[in-house]
Scaffold this motif. Structure first.
Motif, PDB file in Angstrom:
ATOM      1  N   ALA A 251      -8.311  -2.343   2.690  1.00  0.00           N
ATOM      2  CA  ALA A 251      -7.603  -1.968   3.250  1.00  0.00           C
ATOM      3  C   ALA A 251      -6.746  -3.465   4.290  1.00  0.00           C
ATOM      4  O   ALA A 251      -6.119  -2.879   5.043  1.00  0.00           O
ATOM      5  CB  ALA A 251      -8.391  -1.046   3.612  1.00  0.00           C
TER       6      ALA A 251
ATOM      7  N   VAL B 241       3.410   2.736  10.347  1.00  0.00           N
ATOM      8  CA  VAL B 241       1.805   3.155  10.918  1.00  0.00           C
ATOM      9  C   VAL B 241       2.630   3.314  12.885  1.00  0.00           C
ATOM     10  O   VAL B 241       2.899   2.066  13.930  1.00  0.00           O
ATOM     11  CB  VAL B 241       0.936   1.953  10.378  1.00  0.00           C
TER      12      VAL B 241
ATOM     13  N   SER C 222       0.426  14.270   0.754  1.00  0.00           N
ATOM     14  CA  SER C 222       0.257  14.957   2.089  1.00  0.00           C
ATOM     15  C   SER C 222       1.484  15.528   2.891  1.00  0.00           C
ATOM     16  O   SER C 222       1.933  14.821   1.553  1.00  0.00           O
ATOM     17  CB  SER C 222      -0.089  13.661   3.440  1.00  0.00           C
TER      18      SER C 222
ATOM     19  N   HIS D  63       0.874  -0.805   0.290  1.00  0.00           N
ATOM     20  CA  HIS D  63      -0.023  -0.153   0.285  1.00  0.00           C
ATOM     21  C   HIS D  63       0.736   1.077  -0.191  1.00  0.00           C
ATOM     22  O   HIS D  63       1.122   1.260   1.206  1.00  0.00           O
ATOM     23  CB  HIS D  63      -0.793   0.089   1.157  1.00  0.00           C
TER      24      HIS D  63
ATOM     25  N   GLU E 167      -1.629   6.382   1.032  1.00  0.00           N
ATOM     26  CA  GLU E 167      -2.355   6.329   2.163  1.00  0.00           C
ATOM     27  C   GLU E 167      -1.343   7.292   2.403  1.00  0.00           C
ATOM     28  O   GLU E 167      -2.630   8.498   2.726  1.00  0.00           O
ATOM     29  CB  GLU E 167      -2.019   5.771   3.468  1.00  0.00           C
ATOM     30  N   LEU E 168      -0.389   8.277   1.710  1.00  0.00           N
ATOM     31  CA  LEU E 168       0.433   9.599   2.159  1.00  0.00           C
ATOM     32  C   LEU E 168       0.279  10.887   1.590  1.00  0.00           C
ATOM     33  O   LEU E 168       1.012  11.763   1.138  1.00  0.00           O
ATOM     34  CB  LEU E 168       1.442   9.062   2.616  1.00  0.00           C
TER      35      LEU E 168
ATOM     36  N   ARG F  49      -0.333  12.254   8.150  1.00  0.00           N
ATOM     37  CA  ARG F  49      -0.879  12.256   8.459  1.00  0.00           C
ATOM     38  C   ARG F  49      -1.712  11.873   9.613  1.00  0.00           C
ATOM     39  O   ARG F  49      -1.276  10.358  10.047  1.00  0.00           O
ATOM     40  CB  ARG F  49      -2.057  11.975   6.649  1.00  0.00           C
TER      41      ARG F  49
ATOM     42  N   ASP G 123       2.918  -2.390   3.914  1.00  0.00           N
ATOM     43  CA  ASP G 123       3.081  -0.178   3.897  1.00  0.00           C
ATOM     44  C   ASP G 123       4.227   0.590   3.552  1.00  0.00           C
ATOM     45  O   ASP G 123       4.639  -0.626   4.093  1.00  0.00           O
ATOM     46  CB  ASP G 123       2.484   0.139   4.540  1.00  0.00           C
TER      47      ASP G 123
ATOM     48  N   ALA H  68       0.050   7.966  10.082  1.00  0.00           N
ATOM     49  CA  ALA H  68       0.972   7.600   9.360  1.00  0.00           C
ATOM     50  C   ALA H  68       2.035   7.666   8.687  1.00  0.00           C
ATOM     51  O   ALA H  68       1.875   9.266   8.336  1.00  0.00           O
ATOM     52  CB  ALA H  68       0.081   7.437   7.873  1.00  0.00           C
TER      53      ALA H  68
END
Length: 296
Positions: free
Chosen positions: A41, A51, A22, A15, A18-19, A26, A47, A98
């Motif tokens: 998810a 996390v 940003s 993954h 997610e950022l 975040r 990742d 994250a």
């Protein structure tokens, strides 16, 4: 989901979105008491970022690289980039963070990724400084950053939060083991860091001792003092952790995984795999796929 219905895959899901958009991190408040764990998810994945989570109440159970961890009540934990994880169950509320590796303090990253063997969470008091820092970070992050100093403040708060969490986990380990940090800690952390980076190419303790400019006997001595195991043990563990990941999360054959992890003789690989894990590659795959299906 049955083995027959699984999508064929040669690599482990990573993954990376997610950022997106940003400033490198975040944070958000979550309430997972009504969340469905069947969301894509929540499938097993890696990742490309850290996390962090601070649980205010409830429970969270997650599988991280074949280790089942359960956090009840108030506490905090983390998952490093590249670690395969899957949520088994959770009914909790708290803060989720994250963060890209580039925005963390180097010392914090070293403790989180290459420090002493320890559980990746710590229990907290209700009004601990770590809880207060997470709340402050959330409040600051929700404000529109209209001034350059606001972004700098958010980054400083993030580094304070992650540093406090790393220190809390490290202090918990030292308290449980009655040890004090020293110069050899740094060498052991550097050794663990090198192993994670080079385990597919450098497979002997002597190679890492050379990288660290120390003797092989001294490397084994300090690694065993701090972890209870020799340097060779940790090299082998890293190799077979990757082999286990590939067995469960891809459809590569045992022979293909043997080659991918540096073994030219698949038969020898299978024998060694059974010695390290207690089961054959095929049995390990079947067992963990069955466990995965039970958790769906």
């Amino acid at each position: 989901m049955s083995k027959q219905n699984r999508k064929k895959q040669q690599t482990i899901p990573l993954h990376t979105a997610e950022l997106a958009g940003s400033p490198g991190f975040r944070i958000e408040y979550f309430d997972m008491s009504t969340e469905e764990l069947h969301d894509p998810a929540h499938e097993a994945h890696r990742d490309d970022h850290y996390v962090f989570y601070v649980q205010h109440q409830g429970f969270c159970e997650v599988m991280i690289d074949f280790e089942r961890m359960r956090l009840e009540g108030t506490g905090a934990g983390y998952i490093c980039p590249g670690q395969i994880h899957q949520y088994i169950g959770r009914n909790s509320s708290g803060w989720f963070v994250a963060a890209d590796a580039s925005v963390l303090n180097n010392q914090t990253r070293s403790l989180l990724e290459h420090g002493r063997p320890a559980c990746q969470y710590v229990r907290l008091e209700e009004n601990s400084q770590l809880m207060q820092c997470a709340s402050l970070l959330l409040n600051e992050f929700q404000q529109s950053a209209t001034h350059p100093l606001q972004m700098s403040t958010q980054l400083s708060l993030l580094q304070a939060f992650t540093g406090m969490l790393a220190a809390a986990v490290d202090n918990a380990w030292m308290g449980n083991n009655n040890r004090q940090a020293g110069r050899t800690d740094t060498l052991v952390q550097e050794f663990r860091k090198l192993v994670k980076a080079h385990f597919l190419m450098a497979r002997s303790a002597g190679q890492y001792a050379l990288m660290l400019n120390i003797s092989t006997s001294y490397l084994n001595e300090i690694v065993k003092l701090h972890t209870g195991f020799t340097a060779s043990y940790w090299i082998q563990q890293e190799i077979f952790l990757e082999a286990r990941r590939l067995l469960v999360h891809t459809d590569l054959t045992a022979k293909e995984i043997a080659y991918r992890t540096g073994y030219d003789d698949p038969t020898y690989f299978s024998r060694l795999f059974k010695k390290v894990t207690g089961s054959s590659p095929l049995d390990f795959r079947i067992m963990h796929l069955d466990l995965s299906n039970q958790n769906r």
